[in-house]
Design an enzyme around this catalytic site. Structure first.
Site, PDB file in Angstrom:
ATOM      1  N   SER A 193      16.375 -28.072  55.959  1.00  9.51           N
ATOM      2  CA  SER A 193      15.004 -28.458  55.655  1.00  9.51           C
ATOM      3  C   SER A 193      14.965 -29.385  54.437  1.00  9.51           C
ATOM      4  CB  SER A 193      14.168 -27.195  55.454  1.00  9.51           C
ATOM      5  OG  SER A 193      12.810 -27.460  55.601  1.00  9.51           O
TER       6      SER A 193
ATOM      7  N   ASP B  72      11.030 -28.113  66.415  1.00  9.40           N
ATOM      8  CA  ASP B  72      10.891 -27.740  65.001  1.00  9.40           C
ATOM      9  C   ASP B  72       9.481 -28.040  64.505  1.00  9.40           C
ATOM     10  OD1 ASP B  72      11.115 -27.622  62.105  1.00  9.40           O
ATOM     11  OD2 ASP B  72      13.275 -27.693  62.399  1.00  9.40           O
TER      12      ASP B  72
ATOM     13  N   HIS C 181      12.351 -23.439  63.416  1.00 12.72           N
ATOM     14  CA  HIS C 181      12.780 -24.283  62.310  1.00 12.72           C
ATOM     15  C   HIS C 181      14.285 -24.191  62.145  1.00 12.72           C
ATOM     16  CE1 HIS C 181      12.337 -26.682  58.815  1.00 12.72           C
ATOM     17  NE2 HIS C 181      12.456 -25.726  57.919  1.00 12.72           N
TER      18      HIS C 181
END
Length: 521
Positions: free
Chosen positions: A242, A460, A490
């Site tokens: 991320s 995602d 995610h």
């Protein structure tokens, strides 16, 4: 105010949500970063001088004192396999011989008897996520990698044990949560919304004045290179998730010759400015919500309309819960959104919405508390404080309230459920922030670097799939290697795809990346 862009504590929140589901500065440092991004046909820029060459040997040659880890605030100590230490780095890289700050570290040494590669450094996102508390929680997922790597993580500067930023106390946080409408409908609500944003920044300046001007992603990337040298690795081996992909891309840009085996999973779009990032998130979360409704055989448009009606009722009158707190529109939005980080938590969304339709907001409130890292005693983590300080130092953007209002219709068009919040957030997040921002968007071009594996998940919600292609392109020709997973949630590694896991493990263990543009279905 709590931003939805929590690509950081998603893992911690995911663990909590799973349980619920089951039981229920402008400071230019001479690097020449102008915020522009090369096109696919633009000539490759020349590699830059290694910024670490100006650091004193007292930092680059320091010896780490590893010892048994203590319990973090509000948590428990990890097991005996874990060791902790503190790395000294310059507070200001423009003054490398000046004051220093401490970076909290954690490691688990390699379990293999030989053929050790080195250290594998992790950042799980945020910005603002604690690697010291996070890595032990996820370590089982990396057992294969630990056979040949020491697993290492850290609290980035301004986070948790690394002189963490604190902007307000728990009482003020709960008061704002109760009183501030994150999608203001009236002039009075707008005034309260932006006053709260200004007060938050003022609290950061008052309580963390020596730190908030030195917590940028560029600073954290430089800290990683000091750590690389102190750990004794010629090149950095790194797994970024991320926001960790933005941090990794920044490192690759600053230190292309020091790039070893880097994996970017759940990739932030480096070409997006703050408005583009908010639009990406609106699109990603709405896409995930639509997929949730489709999985239940429901029409996504009708399902979203039903949630909108629920939010409208909560905006007019917050809902009772099993405790003494009530479910507000803003908390309900958070409760819905957190379940979209993983397909495994979709049942928690079903339960939360069903209970809310019966007039009980308890389940959605529990979900929001998990996301906001609020415990049963009313204590909140400071992750959102660090996240905001880092993000607002990184970005130059200071969208005005009037500019945000003009974009609201566009945001609602992208996401009927989440668009209005994210539209207002473009102005509220860094409103009257006490420190100037550094870039329009991060620079990640890394000419001459070894191949970097960039993994995108088509489902995602927080870092939409399109960002992975942008990252691979901007890293440069023969650097970015793009891997696609047609999944949900995610991130991709450890989510059930042997194809993804094998490709990443092979790259990290053998140095062989998969074929560019490989697709795992």
């Amino acid at each position: 105010m709590q931003r939805f862009v929590r690509s950081a504590a998603l893992a911690a929140a995911g663990v909590l949500v799973a349980g619920l589901a089951a039981g229920c500065g402008s400071s230019d440092d001479g690097d020449g970063d102008d915020g522009k991004h090369p096109s696919a046909t633009a000539p490759e820029p020349k590699p830059k001088p290694d910024p670490s060459s100006t650091l004193p040997a007292s930092l680059t040659s320091q010896k780490l004192d590893w010892s048994r880890c203590k319990a973090p605030e509000g948590g428990s100590a990890p097991g005996a396999a874990w060791q902790c230490s503190t790395l000294k780095v310059p507070l200001d890289y423009g003054k490398p011989d000046g004051g220093t700050m401490g970076i909290a570290l954690i490691r688990a040494k390699s379990t293999g008897e030989g053929d050790r590669i080195g250290s594998l450094l992790f950042n799980f996102g945020g910005p603002g996520g604690s690697g010291v508390s996070g890595l032990p929680s996820f370590a089982d997922s990396y057992d294969t990698l630990r056979e040949r790597y020491d697993l290492v993580s850290f609290d980035p500067r301004g986070v948790a044990a690394s002189e963490g930023v604190r902007c307000r106390d728990d009482a003020a946080t709960q008061a704002a949560e109760k009183k501030v409408d994150l999608t203001p409908d009236t002039a009075a609500e707008e005034k309260a919304y932006f006053k709260d944003a200004k007060d938050f920044g003022a609290g950061c300046a008052q309580n963390s004045k020596n730190v908030i001007g030195h917590v940028s992603t560029d600073d954290a990337a430089r800290d990683m290179d000091v750590l690389r040298q102190v750990l004794g690795d010629d090149k950095l081996h790194y797994f970024g998730v991320s926001y960790g992909t933005e941090l990794g891309g920044t490192y690759a840009h600053l230190f292309p010759r020091r790039v070893g085996r880097l994996v970017f999973d759940a990739v932030v779009d480096p070409s997006a400015d703050s408005i583009g990032h908010a639009e990406n998130q609106a699109r990603g979360f709405q896409r995930a919500l639509d997929n949730y409704f489709k999985s239940r055989g429901q029409d996504p448009e009708a399902g979203s309309a039903k949630i909108q009606k629920l939010f409208e009722r909560l905006d007019a009158e917050p809902m009772r819960t099993s405790g003494d707190r009530k479910l507000t529109e803003s908390l309900a939005s958070t409760g819905v959104l957190v379940t979209l980080y993983s397909k495994q938590t979709w049942p928690a969304l079903t339960r939360g919405l069903a209970d809310a339709e019966k007039g009980d907001g308890s389940a959605l409130l529990q979900l929001a508390d998990a996301y906001n890292e609020r415990d049963a005693s009313g204590r909140y983590s400071t992750q959102s404080h660090s996240q905001r300080a880092i993000a607002c130092l990184d970005t130059k953007a200071r969208t005005t309230p009037a500019e945000a209002k003009k974009r609201l219709d566009r945001f609602r068009g992208i996401s009927p459920v989440f668009g209005e919040f994210l539209g207002w957030d473009t102005a509220g997040w860094c409103h009257e922030w006490p420190v100037a921002g550094q870039h329009d968007s991060p620079e990640v071009s890394a000419p001459g670097a070894d191949p970097i594996l960039v993994v995108g998940n088509t489902g995602d919600p927080a870092t939409p799939y399109e960002g992975a292609r942008k990252m691979a392109d901007e890293l440069g020709k023969d650097v970015g290697v793009h891997l696609t997973w047609k999944g949900e949630g995610h991130g991709a590694y450890g989510k059930g795809s042997d194809c993804v896991d094998d490709a990443i493990d092979t790259y990290l263990l053998d140095g062989t990346p998969p074929e560019n543009n490989k697709v795992c279905s």
